[in-house]
Design a protein around this motif. Structure first.
Motif, PDB file in Angstrom:
ATOM      1  N   ARG A  33       0.833  -1.202   0.000  1.00  0.00           N
ATOM      2  CA  ARG A  33       0.000   0.000   0.000  1.00  0.00           C
ATOM      3  C   ARG A  33       0.874   1.262   0.000  1.00  0.00           C
ATOM      4  N   PRO A  34       0.439   2.287  -0.740  1.00  0.00           N
ATOM      5  CA  PRO A  34       1.147   3.574  -0.657  1.00  0.00           C
ATOM      6  C   PRO A  34       1.120   4.070   0.784  1.00  0.00           C
ATOM      7  N   ALA A  35       2.216   4.669   1.206  1.00  0.00           N
ATOM      8  CA  ALA A  35       2.296   5.108   2.598  1.00  0.00           C
ATOM      9  C   ALA A  35       3.274   6.261   2.721  1.00  0.00           C
ATOM     10  N   MET A  36       3.126   7.011   3.790  1.00  0.00           N
ATOM     11  CA  MET A  36       4.085   8.048   4.135  1.00  0.00           C
ATOM     12  C   MET A  36       5.058   7.464   5.140  1.00  0.00           C
ATOM     13  N   SER A  37       6.335   7.491   4.803  1.00  0.00           N
ATOM     14  CA  SER A  37       7.337   6.924   5.703  1.00  0.00           C
ATOM     15  C   SER A  37       7.554   7.839   6.903  1.00  0.00           C
ATOM     16  N   LEU A  38       7.629   7.229   8.067  1.00  0.00           N
ATOM     17  CA  LEU A  38       7.997   7.943   9.286  1.00  0.00           C
ATOM     18  C   LEU A  38       9.399   7.524   9.733  1.00  0.00           C
ATOM     19  N   ASN A  39      10.135   6.876   8.829  1.00  0.00           N
ATOM     20  CA  ASN A  39      11.500   6.470   9.126  1.00  0.00           C
ATOM     21  C   ASN A  39      12.431   7.672   9.172  1.00  0.00           C
ATOM     22  N   GLY A  40      13.630   7.430   9.632  1.00  0.00           N
ATOM     23  CA  GLY A  40      14.634   8.487   9.683  1.00  0.00           C
ATOM     24  C   GLY A  40      15.096   8.726  11.096  1.00  0.00           C
ATOM     25  N   GLU A  41      15.568   9.914  11.359  1.00  0.00           N
ATOM     26  CA  GLU A  41      16.049  10.263  12.697  1.00  0.00           C
ATOM     27  C   GLU A  41      14.879  10.514  13.629  1.00  0.00           C
ATOM     28  N   TRP A  42      14.860   9.824  14.748  1.00  0.00           N
ATOM     29  CA  TRP A  42      13.890  10.058  15.814  1.00  0.00           C
ATOM     30  C   TRP A  42      14.645  10.570  17.040  1.00  0.00           C
ATOM     31  N   LYS A  43      14.042  11.493  17.746  1.00  0.00           N
ATOM     32  CA  LYS A  43      14.584  11.918  19.029  1.00  0.00           C
ATOM     33  C   LYS A  43      14.347  10.823  20.069  1.00  0.00           C
ATOM     34  N   VAL A  44      15.323  10.622  20.949  1.00  0.00           N
ATOM     35  CA  VAL A  44      15.190   9.537  21.929  1.00  0.00           C
ATOM     36  C   VAL A  44      15.648   9.985  23.308  1.00  0.00           C
ATOM     37  N   ASP A  83       8.498  26.802  35.098  1.00  0.00           N
ATOM     38  CA  ASP A  83       7.771  25.580  34.710  1.00  0.00           C
ATOM     39  C   ASP A  83       8.752  24.408  34.704  1.00  0.00           C
ATOM     40  N   LEU A  84       8.607  23.496  35.677  1.00  0.00           N
ATOM     41  CA  LEU A  84       9.558  22.403  35.846  1.00  0.00           C
ATOM     42  C   LEU A  84       9.193  21.221  34.935  1.00  0.00           C
ATOM     43  N   ILE A  85       9.914  21.084  33.842  1.00  0.00           N
ATOM     44  CA  ILE A  85       9.803  19.930  32.939  1.00  0.00           C
ATOM     45  C   ILE A  85      11.207  19.337  32.819  1.00  0.00           C
ATOM     46  N   GLU A  86      11.383  18.078  33.225  1.00  0.00           N
ATOM     47  CA  GLU A  86      12.723  17.498  33.326  1.00  0.00           C
ATOM     48  C   GLU A  86      13.097  16.621  32.126  1.00  0.00           C
ATOM     49  N   TYR A  87      12.520  16.910  30.997  1.00  0.00           N
ATOM     50  CA  TYR A  87      12.920  16.239  29.757  1.00  0.00           C
ATOM     51  C   TYR A  87      12.670  17.206  28.615  1.00  0.00           C
ATOM     52  N   ASN A  88      13.306  16.950  27.484  1.00  0.00           N
ATOM     53  CA  ASN A  88      13.127  17.813  26.316  1.00  0.00           C
ATOM     54  C   ASN A  88      13.502  17.015  25.077  1.00  0.00           C
ATOM     55  N   PHE A  89      12.493  16.522  24.380  1.00  0.00           N
ATOM     56  CA  PHE A  89      12.773  15.744  23.178  1.00  0.00           C
ATOM     57  C   PHE A  89      13.506  16.577  22.126  1.00  0.00           C
ATOM     58  N   ASP A  90      13.185  17.883  22.062  1.00  0.00           N
ATOM     59  CA  ASP A  90      13.787  18.713  21.022  1.00  0.00           C
ATOM     60  C   ASP A  90      15.312  18.747  21.135  1.00  0.00           C
ATOM     61  N   GLU A  91      15.824  18.672  22.350  1.00  0.00           N
ATOM     62  CA  GLU A  91      17.268  18.751  22.579  1.00  0.00           C
ATOM     63  C   GLU A  91      17.896  17.373  22.792  1.00  0.00           C
ATOM     64  N   ALA A  92      17.113  16.322  22.630  1.00  0.00           N
ATOM     65  CA  ALA A  92      17.600  14.976  22.918  1.00  0.00           C
ATOM     66  C   ALA A  92      18.466  14.429  21.787  1.00  0.00           C
ATOM     67  N   GLN A  93      19.172  13.335  22.072  1.00  0.00           N
ATOM     68  CA  GLN A  93      19.958  12.644  21.045  1.00  0.00           C
ATOM     69  C   GLN A  93      19.026  11.946  20.068  1.00  0.00           C
ATOM     70  N   TYR A 117      11.050   7.008  22.025  1.00  0.00           N
ATOM     71  CA  TYR A 117      11.270   7.535  20.679  1.00  0.00           C
ATOM     72  C   TYR A 117      10.205   8.596  20.385  1.00  0.00           C
ATOM     73  N   ARG A 118      10.621   9.674  19.692  1.00  0.00           N
ATOM     74  CA  ARG A 118       9.629  10.663  19.269  1.00  0.00           C
ATOM     75  C   ARG A 118       9.907  11.130  17.845  1.00  0.00           C
ATOM     76  N   GLN A 119       8.824  11.167  17.063  1.00  0.00           N
ATOM     77  CA  GLN A 119       8.900  11.694  15.699  1.00  0.00           C
ATOM     78  C   GLN A 119       7.807  12.729  15.509  1.00  0.00           C
ATOM     79  N   MET A 120       8.161  13.876  14.959  1.00  0.00           N
ATOM     80  CA  MET A 120       7.199  14.904  14.600  1.00  0.00           C
ATOM     81  C   MET A 120       6.899  14.791  13.112  1.00  0.00           C
ATOM     82  N   PHE A 121       5.628  14.964  12.755  1.00  0.00           N
ATOM     83  CA  PHE A 121       5.274  14.898  11.345  1.00  0.00           C
ATOM     84  C   PHE A 121       3.997  15.675  11.081  1.00  0.00           C
TER      85      PHE A 121
END
Length: 623
Positions: A33-44, A83-93, A117-121
């Motif tokens: 089936r045609p699909a949009m790939s979500l592969n590639g670099e994911w923040k972890v 605002d205490l948030i102790e994680y940040n996917f944007d700055e993650a490896q 794992y996090r992927q934005m799309f």
């Protein structure tokens, strides 16, 4: 015979009071089936204490009515300095998907635990009434999946596909897909705590976003019922349809153009017949284009048509006896430093290595391999054995463990039931005989036949010796009564004496069934020189192959073998410095493809077997 076995097992299930199986994920034929790939670099985010999943009282965030922003799946951002948030996917490896984490980051080589794992799309443009699904090829081992802070569900099992419908849940932009993958081994898991392969963690196969019409073909099966008459049966499962939905099946190269209507369950059934069909075989892996249409949906694929069965002590492909010139294979490709196979190109390399041996058969051990390799085997004419990781000492007493095994069996069969290359489903490997184990595997056998009775069923069993005669090897197991092929592993010359013992061993296998030796072998460090009596040398491994092959030829009903193994592979059970170094060295080649002496021994043997009359017979055609 199959019907009798199924009936007996059904009766045993009722007597034992076994609980009805929980359904696995619905079948979804998604590869073409045609699909949009979500592969590639994911923040972890590496999370060994699962701080992003539990609070300090060990209460899971995703079971709370209003999960706090501190839960990693909320993918929150600090709104202000207080605002205490102790994680940040944007700055993650980052890690690449598909891929395992163990070979991507040196620090994660031995890591077992949770990684987020996090992927934005952005969502693709969708028409009114269309539906959307996020499809995972596999994630090892437990995956908890969240979209924009909402939990979609969980999947357990490291080698089979799963998906979630996300219709109405996507935003036009900036969707946050978060997956917690946990590869920690569990006593009640499938596989259990102890295995002889690397426990690669991560999103190891592709992730895709698939858009379908409201009513679409979710699943199908096409089967050649008889190579003599050319009769073909097929069905299509239409999602979103009730009774009366029209479905059209075409195989244009065969002149098939049939229409059927769905029943109340959304299933349309077809029965047709062809003349002059070229059957799929290793000599001629003929594939036919197939199209299923219903409403606004169209599913295209290609299939091979063949029959596989046993008669007495023979395996028959399209009605003709065949010898299975095989090799075992792990889903590992280390030629470029990687671990799990992640692409069709890597799968093709693996099958090229196998084909250079002169094989017509590959045992995919010890779990369902990626769909790339199964479809490539269709094209290349390689027959396959596919199995689930019911390996060694599963918790036979646990109903949850059984349900896990059954779900993986269903997902394996549902994914690959249209692949002509797959001729054997295997239920287990080297499991110790006990009453609980017998019930567990009998139950699986019954379910496998209900799902698909068009293939052979087996399990890799074990041998033992006669108490009266230490050189009389016996294969006798209650499970063998339920199998189509008596398959077993044996390591005479490695774990069982030295290679000269093979000259003296005789065999007793009291079944009127084909006999297949699913494993034999010896470790060898490539380049290690020495005489044929010195362990770890190429000479010892080569001599073991010579003696073992001569021994196997004497077994009544011997129809093939898949020696252990094509290439060296990683295993934490193999620490011997300078020789193993975290690799099982029983490969006929190194992990990077350098051949050992035994490679040529097996290749020469298979060249001779290929010249036997039964290997030269062409598959028949319908009249």
């Amino acid at each position: 015979m199959k019907t009798i076995i199924t009936t007996v097992l059904s009766g045993l299930m009722l007597l034992a009071g076994w609980a009805q199986a929980a359904p696995a994920f619905k079948p979804f034929q998604a590869y073409t089936r045609p699909a949009m790939s979500l592969n590639g670099e994911w923040k972890v985010i590496v999370d060994p204490y699962e701080n992003g999943f539990y609070n300090y009282r060990y209460e899971p965030f995703d079971q709370m009515e209003e999960p706090p922003r501190s839960a990693y799946f909320m993918d929150a951002k600090a709104k202000h300095g207080g605002d205490l948030i102790e994680y940040n996917f944007d700055e993650a490896q980052t890690l690449m998907v598909p891929g395992d984490w163990n070979t991507q980051k040196e620090k994660l080589y031995y890591y077992e635990g949770s990684i987020w794992y996090r992927q934005m799309f952005n969502a693709p443009k969708m028409e009114e009434g269309q539906r959307s699904f996020i499809y995972f090829g596999a994630a090892n081992y437990r995956a908890d999946v969240y979209l924009n802070g909402e939990k979609l569900g969980q999947h357990i099992g490291g080698f089979t596909p799963f998906h979630f419908e996300v219709t109405g849940k996507l935003k036009p932009q900036d969707n946050s897909l978060v997956v917690k993958v946990d590869n920690e081994r569990e006593k009640d898991g499938v596989p259990t705590l102890n295995t002889d392969w690397w426990n690669y963690g991560g999103l190891t196969r592709s992730v895709r976003l698939i858009v379908t019409p409201k009513v679409f073909v979710r699943d199908y099966k096409v089967e050649l019922e008889s190579h003599e008459t050319g009769e073909i049966s097929a069905y299509a499962l239409v999602d979103g349809a009730g009774a009366g939905q029209e479905v059209r099946l075409t195989l244009p190269q065969l002149g098939i153009d049939e229409t059927a209507k769905t029943d109340a369950e959304g299933v349309a059934r077809f029965q047709t017949k062809t003349v002059g069909t070229q059957f799929w075989s290793p000599q001629s892996p003929r594939m036919y284009q197939l199209t299923l249409r219903t409403g606004n949906d169209r599913l295209d694929d290609e299939v091979g048509l063949r029959t596989i069965e046993t008669r007495g002590k023979q395996v028959l492909l399209n009605g003709k006896p065949i010898f299975l010139r095989g090799i075992s294979l792990h889903e590992e490709y280390a030629a470029n430093g990687g671990g799990r196979v992640t692409s069709a190109e890597q799968a093709r390399h693996q099958l090229k290595w196998a084909s250079d041996l002169g094989v017509n058969f590959v045992r995919l051990a010890h779990y369902p391999h990626n769909e790339h390799i199964v479809r490539l085997a269709d094209q290349l004419g390689l027959m396959l054995w596919s199995e689930i990781p019911v390996y060694w000492t599963i918790n036979w007493e646990s109903e949850a463990t059984y349900q896990n095994a059954q779900a993986q069996l269903e997902e394996m069969i549902n994914r690959d039931k249209n692949r002509a290359s797959v001729i054997i489903w295997s239920l287990a490997n080297e499991t110790p005989v006990s009453e609980a184990r017998n019930q567990f595997l009998s139950r699986l056998a019954s379910h496998a036949r209900e799902l698909d009775d068009s293939r052979l069923l087996t399990a890799a069993m074990e041998k033992h010796y006669s108490e009266e005669d230490p050189e009389l090897a016996i294969v006798e197991d209650p499970l063998a009564e339920l199998m189509d092929i008596v398959s077993f592993n044996q390591y005479i010359g490695w774990y069982d004496g030295r290679h000269e013992k093979a000259d003296r061993v005789r065999w007793r296998i009291p079944y009127d069934k084909p006999v297949f030796i699913s494993e034999f072998g010896a470790g060898a460090k490539q380049g290690m020189q020495g005489d044929a009596n010195t362990l770890w040398t190429e000479a010892y491994q080569a001599e073991l192959y010579r003696k073992t092959l001569a021994m196997l030829e004497k077994i009544d009903g011997f129809v093939g073998t898949s020696p252990w193994i094509l290439a060296d592979f990683r295993s934490p059970r193999r620490p011997l410095p300078g020789i193993q170094d975290d690799f099982n060295r029983k490969g006929l080649m190194t992990e990077t493809g350098t051949r050992k002496a035994a490679f040529q021994v097996l290749k020469n043997y298979y060249r001779e077997k290929a010249q036997e009359p039964r290997e030269l017979e062409k598959p028949p055609e319908t009249q």
